[in-house]
Design a protein around this motif. Structure first.
Motif, PDB file in Angstrom:
ATOM      1  N   LEU A   1       0.828  -1.207   0.000  1.00  0.00           N
ATOM      2  CA  LEU A   1       0.000   0.000   0.000  1.00  0.00           C
ATOM      3  C   LEU A   1       0.862   1.256   0.000  1.00  0.00           C
ATOM      4  N   ILE A   2       1.899   1.266   0.822  1.00  0.00           N
ATOM      5  CA  ILE A   2       2.803   2.416   0.879  1.00  0.00           C
ATOM      6  C   ILE A   2       3.482   2.622  -0.467  1.00  0.00           C
ATOM      7  N   GLN A   3       3.980   1.541  -1.061  1.00  0.00           N
ATOM      8  CA  GLN A   3       4.667   1.668  -2.343  1.00  0.00           C
ATOM      9  C   GLN A   3       3.699   2.106  -3.438  1.00  0.00           C
ATOM     10  N   TRP A   4       2.485   1.603  -3.428  1.00  0.00           N
ATOM     11  CA  TRP A   4       1.511   1.978  -4.456  1.00  0.00           C
ATOM     12  C   TRP A   4       1.142   3.447  -4.336  1.00  0.00           C
ATOM     13  N   LYS A   5       0.956   3.918  -3.111  1.00  0.00           N
ATOM     14  CA  LYS A   5       0.488   5.284  -2.924  1.00  0.00           C
ATOM     15  C   LYS A   5       1.612   6.309  -2.965  1.00  0.00           C
ATOM     16  N   TYR A   6       2.782   5.989  -2.410  1.00  0.00           N
ATOM     17  CA  TYR A   6       3.850   6.974  -2.275  1.00  0.00           C
ATOM     18  C   TYR A   6       5.105   6.641  -3.067  1.00  0.00           C
TER      19      TYR A   6
ATOM     20  N   GLY B   1       8.421   6.210  -0.504  1.00  0.00           N
ATOM     21  CA  GLY B   1       7.608   5.762   0.619  1.00  0.00           C
ATOM     22  C   GLY B   1       8.100   4.448   1.193  1.00  0.00           C
TER      23      GLY B   1
ATOM     24  N   LEU C   1       3.170  12.327   3.346  1.00  0.00           N
ATOM     25  CA  LEU C   1       1.751  12.463   3.694  1.00  0.00           C
ATOM     26  C   LEU C   1       1.280  13.908   3.537  1.00  0.00           C
TER      27      LEU C   1
ATOM     28  N   SER D   1       0.763  14.829  -0.178  1.00  0.00           N
ATOM     29  CA  SER D   1      -0.374  14.243  -0.889  1.00  0.00           C
ATOM     30  C   SER D   1      -1.697  14.959  -0.608  1.00  0.00           C
ATOM     31  N   ASN D   2      -1.748  15.742   0.447  1.00  0.00           N
ATOM     32  CA  ASN D   2      -3.001  16.451   0.767  1.00  0.00           C
ATOM     33  C   ASN D   2      -3.069  17.769   0.135  1.00  0.00           C
TER      34      ASN D   2
END
Length: 61
Positions: free
Chosen positions: A18-23, A27, A57, A60-61
């Motif tokens: 999940l971390i690698q996919w998102k960041y 990440g 984090l 990304s916001n």
């Protein structure tokens, strides 16, 4: 006990993915630095990993 270890390992692998996919690669590097720093009780490495994760984090916001 082996079932608990298997579940924990599956959750850890899922969280890493999940971390690698998102960041991306940064990440996963930050997550690995944080994990290694916590296991080795090295505050510099774990702090660096935590700072990088927080910066990702916030970005990304």
């Amino acid at each position: 006990m082996p079932l608990v270890a298997l579940v924990v390992a599956a959750l850890a692998i899922g969280f890493e993915q999940l971390i690698q996919w998102k960041y991306g690669p940064m990440g996963i590097i930050a997550f690995i630095a944080l994990t290694i720093g916590l296991k080795a009780k090295n505050t510099a490495i774990s702090g660096l990993g935590a700072i990088i994760l927080v910066m990702l984090l916030a970005q990304s916001n």
